[in-house]
Design an enzyme around this catalytic site. Structure first.
Site, short mmCIF file in Angstrom:
data_model
loop_
_atom_site.label_atom_id
_atom_site.label_comp_id
_atom_site.label_asym_id
_atom_site.label_seq_id
_atom_site.Cartn_x
_atom_site.Cartn_y
_atom_site.Cartn_z
N HIS A 202 -5.92 -0.03 2.88
CA HIS A 202 -6.00 -1.45 3.22
C HIS A 202 -5.01 -1.74 4.34
O HIS A 202 -3.91 -1.20 4.36
CB HIS A 202 -5.62 -2.27 1.98
CG HIS A 202 -5.47 -3.74 2.25
ND1 HIS A 202 -4.29 -4.42 2.04
CD2 HIS A 202 -6.36 -4.65 2.73
CE1 HIS A 202 -4.46 -5.69 2.34
NE2 HIS A 202 -5.69 -5.87 2.76
N GLU B 136 -6.55 -2.62 -2.63
CA GLU B 136 -5.49 -3.42 -1.98
C GLU B 136 -4.67 -4.17 -3.02
O GLU B 136 -3.51 -4.47 -2.78
CB GLU B 136 -6.07 -4.36 -0.93
CG GLU B 136 -6.82 -5.55 -1.46
CD GLU B 136 -7.33 -6.45 -0.34
OE1 GLU B 136 -8.32 -6.07 0.30
OE2 GLU B 136 -6.74 -7.51 -0.10
#
Lengths: 433, 433
Positions: B350, B300
């Site tokens: 993510h 992420e």
């Protein structure tokens, strides 16, 4: 009690694109710029100056980020801050919302560098010492306390950092005395910008040799035939014994880098600088294996200490070229120097730009005095641009930086420079837009 | 001829810190925010919407950077731009002065993501297709032409990328039909934020199981005793067969990560997410070797394709969690998916934040349809926050994303949301400052 009363951040841009100064295979038209931070105190004789370096557009974004980053310093007691520069650094970097924008990279990290550079400048001015001496007067424990060791413990423990510093501590003064006599060796990039003609290249190489330089750097990577011709000219002028370095400014993929460098190996470059993406640790390691004995150098775009840790772990580089305005000032730079020492990689800081030479002279001196204790394979970049804007410009003679004597980090620019080159309203730019 | 007439960029912030939604060991008080880009055209019925996601302070810096990055698009012919999205991407990213501020990382890269997301949204709207279908209707050659392969050729050649896409091309429609029936599997993070009480954790885990989820994720890393207690509660509620994932949000050094994860191994986590610095490729590889069979997941905060390339090369991760608003949109995301496929690493994007679920559903569907052709070990994050602000919110039922049908990248927010949550002048914030 002295307080920080105000932070001003200036968008200073110099029209270097007009002369092709600084042109390379990646960056053709930069206007060398600085997001320039002044920490004002209620003592009119005490301010801190710092900056990060950019090449033009987007400098305003760094200015905005630096203003925001410095905000928590306003109203703070100067002695409290400067007596615990590790704590001040950790406080500024712990803003989790700003961290999201990196973490610890890009604009936010450049802004952190600018602000912390100003705080270290303030610390040295308060102490009445040039920064290198402020650092050289700190104990190993004090130095390790300000160093940012987060995420590094698999490569460098606190105990290892202490041991490195303790080893050199008893003999620091000997090396200071030596550097006061001889200066710290540097090399020049001024000769080799890509936008210069062959004639200008030849003349500047000769001038560099005449001025005492033993290392000359050329930009390469746009056209192989041109590179062969230019390297040949440079080698002819500097002779067989001097060092030639080449710099590709990240233009190649890994396989191309290997092929191109091997085609230039006949000119025996000491290093190939930035052969590929600055983020590519494993790529640099692959290039290094394939082009030896040509060395691999990188670091001016090395975003943080975690990147350098891996460059060392992967044996990816022969020369570490950390940047004084991209890493988050002394707190992070110290960690990179300590890791470099542990892994046996010489640090040859990136310089040039705006004021980077002024900053890195302090770093190189401190490295020799307190960390590496060696000058072997070490040479610091020097570019003869824009020094006239600094109140205490670096002094280079006979191919060596002379030790700065004035208090601070040599980061202060003249007020008249700020007035003239502030963008877009300074007198230089207002007349041209 | 339709032109881009204007770019507006909005600083939109939601007061999520009030409810501890999104709290974890690194990020305790985020206000989920977006730098939200609208590409206006002279066709009133055609605009492009895109954004990057931040957690509050500094969102204004991304807004400024996005405005600057989008400037070259103003006045441009929409068809010219959208018929060559590879060219548009390369043009925007080739600004060497802005590149200096990264390169390809931090604020500048987030801004690039926001702008290119809006351009891809515009392309899908012009075509009258949801983005996943626009991509699924492109040939392998067209897809490779838009992918950013710079710096990747030592890991993925153009020919290899073509071969991966060609392998799945004949059977794309079969998998579309399958997903139209069953949706794309997802997991929920809504249960496990660090700021929630044990009772709330237990209740939310039970609700997740009841809603059909087979994967539950918990935040860890602040206190080991708490983590053991919370994992024990979660495992008790979800049973032995469901999957438990844990997420440390970068709080550990490598040695601590190894020790801590091994202390939680008794709860058989499927993965440990973000065990350390997102930049630490070799660190993740070391953690992975030491905590197997617990998998390692990160991405992420994976800044760009060069980082992911090395994660794959170093066998550092078991799950790739790329971020749709941090990588520079489809052009770069496509390259990461293609490398992941070559190296056999499943991509589990993510999501959460503001609108990331809306974006990633398109990516996961496209991955299954055209790149991986597999659902094995793949599950996409879903967080049940803030969807009410989107005109075409994602739909999740029985633990699966339903295929988006509306034209675009599902990125458009309601005008009333922009009005209310614009910072600092929107009606929500103006009343509270």
């Amino acid at each position: 009690m002295t307080q920080i009363t105000r932070v001003s951040v200036h968008d200073v841009r110099f029209p270097t694109s007009l002369s092709a100064d600084g042109s390379d295979a990646m960056n053709k038209d930069g206007d060398y710029s600085a997001a320039y931070v002044i920490l004002h105190t209620d003592d009119a004789s005490l301010s801190g100056f710092g900056f990060t370096f950019t090449i033009g557009r987007g400098n305003d974004i760094c200015v905005l980020a630096a203003r925001q980053r410095a905000e928590p310093l306003i109203g703070r007691d100067v002695d409290d801050l400067l007596d615990d520069l590790g704590g001040a650094y950790r406080e500024l970097k712990s803003d989790s919302q700003l961290r999201w924008l990196g973490p610890e990279k890009g604009v936010e990290h450049l802004a952190m560098a600018a602000v912390m550079n100003a705080l270290w400048d303030l610390a040295a001015r308060r102490a009445g010492k040039p920064l290198w001496r402020l650092l050289a007067d700190m104990s190993p424990e004090q130095l390790v306390d300000v160093a940012d060791l987060q995420y590094l413990s698999d490569a460098l423990t606190r105990e290892e950092a202490m041991a490195i510093l303790q080893r050199q501590a008893p003999t620091r003064q000997e090396r200071i005395t030596q550097l006061e006599a001889s200066g710290y060796p540097c090399y020049t990039t001024s000769a080799g910008w890509l936008g210069y003609s062959d004639e200008k290249l030849r003349r500047l190489c000769q001038e560099a040799v005449d001025a005492g330089y033993r290392h000359i750097k050329l930009k390469v990577g746009a056209n192989l035939d041109d590179d062969i011709r230019r390297c040949s000219i440079a080698r002819e002028v500097i002779g067989d014994d001097a060092n030639l370095m080449i710099d590709a400014n990240q233009v190649w993929d890994v396989p191309v880098a290997i092929e191109w460098v091997n085609a230039l190996a006949q000119f025996r470059p000491l290093w190939i600088e930035e052969p590929t993406s600055p983020d590519d640790i494993l790529g640099h390691a692959a290039v290094r294996r394939a082009v030896a004995p040509v060395g691999v150098a990188t670091g001016e775009h090395g975003m943080n200490r975690v990147l350098f840790k891996q460059m060392f772990q992967a044996e990816a580089i022969d020369f570490c070229q950390l940047d004084s305005a991209r890493l988050a000032s002394i707190n992070e730079i110290l960690s990179v120097y300590l890791m470099a020492q542990k892994f046996g990689v010489p640090v040859c800081p990136h310089a040039g730009g705006v004021g980077l030479c002024e900053l890195v002279q302090h770093l190189s001196v401190f490295d020799y005095v307190a960390i590496s204790g060696s000058l072997e394979n070490r040479v610091t970049e020097y570019v003869d641009h824009l020094h006239e804007h600094f109140v205490e410009p670096c002094v280079v003679t006979d191919g060596a930086y002379r030790l700065p004597q004035a208090p601070g980090y040599s980061a202060e620019m003249y007020d008249s420079t700020i007035e003239e080159f502030s963008y877009p309203s300074g007198s230089y730019w207002a007349g041209r837009r």
